[in-house]
Write a protein that holds these residues in place. Structure first.
Motif, PDB file in Angstrom:
ATOM      1  N   LEU A  19     -10.002  -0.265   3.156  1.00  0.00           N
ATOM      2  CA  LEU A  19     -10.911  -1.348   3.500  1.00  0.00           C
ATOM      3  C   LEU A  19     -10.069  -2.695   2.873  1.00  0.00           C
ATOM      4  CD1 LEU A  19     -14.162  -0.285   1.904  1.00  0.00           C
ATOM      5  CD2 LEU A  19     -13.745  -0.950   4.299  1.00  0.00           C
ATOM      6  N   ARG A  20      -8.972  -2.592   1.977  1.00  0.00           N
ATOM      7  CA  ARG A  20      -8.027  -3.478   1.205  1.00  0.00           C
ATOM      8  C   ARG A  20      -7.133  -3.750   2.510  1.00  0.00           C
ATOM      9  NH1 ARG A  20      -3.366  -3.435  -0.294  1.00  0.00           N
ATOM     10  NH2 ARG A  20      -3.225  -0.943  -0.826  1.00  0.00           N
ATOM     11  N   GLY A  21      -6.687  -2.887   3.089  1.00  0.00           N
ATOM     12  CA  GLY A  21      -5.921  -3.063   4.319  1.00  0.00           C
ATOM     13  C   GLY A  21      -6.321  -3.907   5.333  1.00  0.00           C
ATOM     14  N   ARG A  22      -7.818  -3.668   5.704  1.00  0.00           N
ATOM     15  CA  ARG A  22      -8.690  -4.143   6.626  1.00  0.00           C
ATOM     16  C   ARG A  22      -8.703  -5.908   6.326  1.00  0.00           C
ATOM     17  NH1 ARG A  22     -12.809  -0.294   7.142  1.00  0.00           N
ATOM     18  NH2 ARG A  22     -11.883   1.534   7.789  1.00  0.00           N
ATOM     19  N   GLY A  28      -1.402  -6.250  -5.093  1.00  0.00           N
ATOM     20  CA  GLY A  28      -1.309  -7.255  -6.068  1.00  0.00           C
ATOM     21  C   GLY A  28      -2.221  -8.524  -5.750  1.00  0.00           C
ATOM     22  N   GLU A  29      -2.437  -8.833  -4.513  1.00  0.00           N
ATOM     23  CA  GLU A  29      -3.261  -9.774  -4.273  1.00  0.00           C
ATOM     24  C   GLU A  29      -4.950  -9.531  -4.590  1.00  0.00           C
ATOM     25  OE1 GLU A  29      -0.894 -11.659  -0.255  1.00  0.00           O
ATOM     26  OE2 GLU A  29      -2.446 -10.047  -0.174  1.00  0.00           O
ATOM     27  N   ALA A  30      -5.163  -8.411  -3.923  1.00  0.00           N
ATOM     28  CA  ALA A  30      -6.398  -7.807  -4.560  1.00  0.00           C
ATOM     29  C   ALA A  30      -6.632  -8.099  -5.943  1.00  0.00           C
ATOM     30  CB  ALA A  30      -6.885  -6.267  -4.054  1.00  0.00           C
ATOM     31  N   ALA A  31      -5.746  -7.540  -6.698  1.00  0.00           N
ATOM     32  CA  ALA A  31      -5.815  -7.776  -8.293  1.00  0.00           C
ATOM     33  C   ALA A  31      -5.958  -8.902  -8.732  1.00  0.00           C
ATOM     34  CB  ALA A  31      -4.512  -6.718  -8.936  1.00  0.00           C
ATOM     35  N   GLY A  32      -5.065  -9.799  -8.021  1.00  0.00           N
ATOM     36  CA  GLY A  32      -5.320 -11.302  -8.518  1.00  0.00           C
ATOM     37  C   GLY A  32      -6.663 -11.937  -8.492  1.00  0.00           C
ATOM     38  N   LEU A  33      -7.267 -11.626  -7.283  1.00  0.00           N
ATOM     39  CA  LEU A  33      -8.743 -12.022  -7.009  1.00  0.00           C
ATOM     40  C   LEU A  33      -9.787 -11.480  -8.098  1.00  0.00           C
ATOM     41  CD1 LEU A  33      -8.837 -11.465  -3.307  1.00  0.00           C
ATOM     42  CD2 LEU A  33      -8.503 -13.676  -4.288  1.00  0.00           C
ATOM     43  N   LEU A  34      -9.584 -10.584  -8.810  1.00  0.00           N
ATOM     44  CA  LEU A  34     -10.199  -9.947  -9.609  1.00  0.00           C
ATOM     45  C   LEU A  34      -9.831 -10.346 -11.144  1.00  0.00           C
ATOM     46  CD1 LEU A  34     -11.412  -6.776  -7.853  1.00  0.00           C
ATOM     47  CD2 LEU A  34     -12.529  -9.002  -7.790  1.00  0.00           C
ATOM     48  N   GLY A  35      -8.823 -10.815 -11.044  1.00  0.00           N
ATOM     49  CA  GLY A  35      -8.100 -10.959 -12.570  1.00  0.00           C
ATOM     50  C   GLY A  35      -7.647  -9.808 -13.201  1.00  0.00           C
ATOM     51  N   TRP A  36      -7.289  -8.555 -12.199  1.00  0.00           N
ATOM     52  CA  TRP A  36      -6.926  -7.288 -12.828  1.00  0.00           C
ATOM     53  C   TRP A  36      -5.328  -7.301 -12.954  1.00  0.00           C
ATOM     54  CZ3 TRP A  36     -10.466  -3.692  -9.579  1.00  0.00           C
ATOM     55  CH2 TRP A  36     -11.739  -3.964 -10.027  1.00  0.00           C
ATOM     56  N   HIS A  37      -4.922  -6.295 -13.434  1.00  0.00           N
ATOM     57  CA  HIS A  37      -3.411  -5.903 -13.280  1.00  0.00           C
ATOM     58  C   HIS A  37      -3.210  -5.147 -11.999  1.00  0.00           C
ATOM     59  CE1 HIS A  37       0.454  -4.427 -13.657  1.00  0.00           C
ATOM     60  NE2 HIS A  37       0.767  -5.395 -14.799  1.00  0.00           N
ATOM     61  N   GLN A  38      -2.099  -5.135 -11.216  1.00  0.00           N
ATOM     62  CA  GLN A  38      -1.920  -4.624 -10.081  1.00  0.00           C
ATOM     63  C   GLN A  38      -1.933  -3.071 -10.300  1.00  0.00           C
ATOM     64  OE1 GLN A  38       0.728  -2.560  -9.141  1.00  0.00           O
ATOM     65  NE2 GLN A  38       0.109  -2.169  -6.873  1.00  0.00           N
ATOM     66  N   SER A  39      -1.677  -2.507 -11.342  1.00  0.00           N
ATOM     67  CA  SER A  39      -1.620  -1.176 -11.556  1.00  0.00           C
ATOM     68  C   SER A  39      -3.011  -0.426 -11.532  1.00  0.00           C
ATOM     69  CB  SER A  39      -0.820  -0.877 -12.750  1.00  0.00           C
ATOM     70  OG  SER A  39      -1.713  -1.531 -13.894  1.00  0.00           O
ATOM     71  N   LYS A  40      -4.093  -1.394 -11.812  1.00  0.00           N
ATOM     72  CA  LYS A  40      -5.537  -0.789 -11.957  1.00  0.00           C
ATOM     73  C   LYS A  40      -5.951  -0.510 -10.582  1.00  0.00           C
ATOM     74  CE  LYS A  40     -10.056  -1.738 -13.415  1.00  0.00           C
ATOM     75  NZ  LYS A  40     -10.923  -2.880 -14.281  1.00  0.00           N
ATOM     76  N   VAL A  41      -5.669  -1.534  -9.626  1.00  0.00           N
ATOM     77  CA  VAL A  41      -6.040  -1.219  -8.313  1.00  0.00           C
ATOM     78  C   VAL A  41      -5.169  -0.127  -7.666  1.00  0.00           C
ATOM     79  CG1 VAL A  41      -5.785  -2.037  -5.869  1.00  0.00           C
ATOM     80  CG2 VAL A  41      -6.390  -3.628  -7.905  1.00  0.00           C
ATOM     81  N   SER A  42      -4.094   0.298  -8.114  1.00  0.00           N
ATOM     82  CA  SER A  42      -3.300   1.399  -7.573  1.00  0.00           C
ATOM     83  C   SER A  42      -3.912   2.631  -8.211  1.00  0.00           C
ATOM     84  CB  SER A  42      -1.742   1.424  -7.987  1.00  0.00           C
ATOM     85  OG  SER A  42      -0.904   2.361  -7.719  1.00  0.00           O
ATOM     86  N   ARG A  43      -4.270   2.734  -9.487  1.00  0.00           N
ATOM     87  CA  ARG A  43      -4.660   3.902 -10.145  1.00  0.00           C
ATOM     88  C   ARG A  43      -6.024   4.198  -9.443  1.00  0.00           C
ATOM     89  NH1 ARG A  43      -3.376   1.162 -14.663  1.00  0.00           N
ATOM     90  NH2 ARG A  43      -5.415   0.806 -15.403  1.00  0.00           N
ATOM     91  N   ILE A  44      -6.726   2.978  -8.965  1.00  0.00           N
ATOM     92  CA  ILE A  44      -8.036   3.523  -8.435  1.00  0.00           C
ATOM     93  C   ILE A  44      -7.713   4.145  -6.962  1.00  0.00           C
ATOM     94  CG2 ILE A  44     -10.110   2.462  -7.227  1.00  0.00           C
ATOM     95  CD1 ILE A  44     -10.006   0.645  -9.630  1.00  0.00           C
ATOM     96  N   GLU A  45      -6.883   3.540  -6.345  1.00  0.00           N
ATOM     97  CA  GLU A  45      -6.720   3.919  -4.851  1.00  0.00           C
ATOM     98  C   GLU A  45      -5.985   5.365  -4.779  1.00  0.00           C
ATOM     99  OE1 GLU A  45      -6.004  -0.468  -2.800  1.00  0.00           O
ATOM    100  OE2 GLU A  45      -4.459   0.977  -3.048  1.00  0.00           O
TER     101      GLU A  45
END
Length: 287
Positions: A19-22, A28-45
């Motif tokens: 869904l992020r790709g779509r 990193g951009e997704a994490a920035g929108l939510l105020g997260w670190h990029q590693s959090k998005v990576s760990r979830i995915e």
């Protein structure tokens, strides 16, 4: 081969990445929108860590995912019983249901299609109360009556998926021996056979009986369930039940093998129409 929670995390992570790709976003951009670190998005995915339902909702908002059924499914895959935000009906029975069974019910409640082979008993979604009680008593000998009552309540509550909007699409292949096995006695079996005939008349339920005359077949290896989910990428799951645990298969090779096996069993089974005639015959003759 994994347990329920691990499967859910992996499938959820893969779908969120898609869904992020779509949405045209990097992690990193997704994490920035939510105020997260990029590693959090990576760990979830990559399913290296769990994710709270609230965080799933925030990701879906960021990816502009508005389909309500898809959102509900993805939030459910996060494991709503962990965070107290929302509790489904089966959470009332946590004291009597093992985690594997709760995971199974959660997946069943979100599935769009269910294919099942049963070789010993009527599928749980089609059992009458008296039949379910007899099966529960036999499989859990020595369990206190109150616990048996609770487990039967759960079995019957699960059947609401067949009356939901939209309902679960059920395809069941049942070995003929199931119709001859006198579970609960003649009266209970007569009621169960009548219930199967009623269920077979529903447009979203197809019941096929695998007759004794089919001889040896791939279903001799044992019963299984295949779940398919709406609006999801590659989320089919195979569930194998054992006496004390359940196994979840998710490799493409396993999914393909079990899908082919089910198709083969359907081809060897009686047609839905002939199966209904056999059920009527067994009901009229008595088990």
């Amino acid at each position: 081969m994994r347990n329920g929670p691990a499967v859910r995390r992996r499938k959820l992570g893969a779908e969120l990445k898609a869904l992020r790709g779509r949405a045209g976003l990097t992690s990193g951009e997704a994490a920035g929108l939510l105020g997260w670190h990029q590693s959090k998005v990576s760990r979830i995915e990559t399913a290296r860590s769990g994710v709270k339902p609230g965080d799933v909702r925030r990701l879906l908002d960021a990816y502009d995912v508005r389909d309500p059924r898809l959102r509900e499914l993805l939030v459910a895959l996060a494991g709503t019983e962990q965070d107290g935000e929302h509790r489904h009906w089966w959470h009332r029975y946590r004291g009597v249901l093992p985690p594997e069974y709760r995971d199974f019910i959660s997946l069943e409640s979100q599935a769009a299609w269910m294919r099942t082979l049963e070789t010993s008993v009527v599928p749980g979604l089609l059992q009458t109360p008296r039949y379910a009680r007899a099966v529960t008593r036999a499989s859990l000998a020595g369990v206190p009556p109150a616990q048996v009552d609770a487990l039967v309540e759960v079995r019957l509550a699960r059947q609401e998926v067949l009356r939901a909007d939209p309902p679960l699409e059920l395809r069941a292949v049942i070995d003929e021996s199931v119709l001859h096995r006198g579970i609960g006695g003649p009266e209970v079996m007569r009621g169960q056979l009548a219930a199967l005939r009623e269920a077979a008349a529903l447009p979203h339920v197809v019941i096929q009986v695998l007759p004794f005359t089919s001889g040896e077949h791939i279903g001799l290896t044992g019963p299984f369930v295949i779940f398919s989910f709406p609006n999801m990428n590659d989320l089919d799951l195979v569930v194998l039940d054992h006496l004390t645990s359940s196994l979840y298969l998710e490799r493409k090779e396993d999914l393909s093998a079990y899908a082919d096996a089910f198709a083969s069993l359907q081809a060897r089974a009686l047609s839905a129409e002939d199966s209904l005639l056999l059920l009527a015959e067994k009901h009229d003759d008595g088990p």
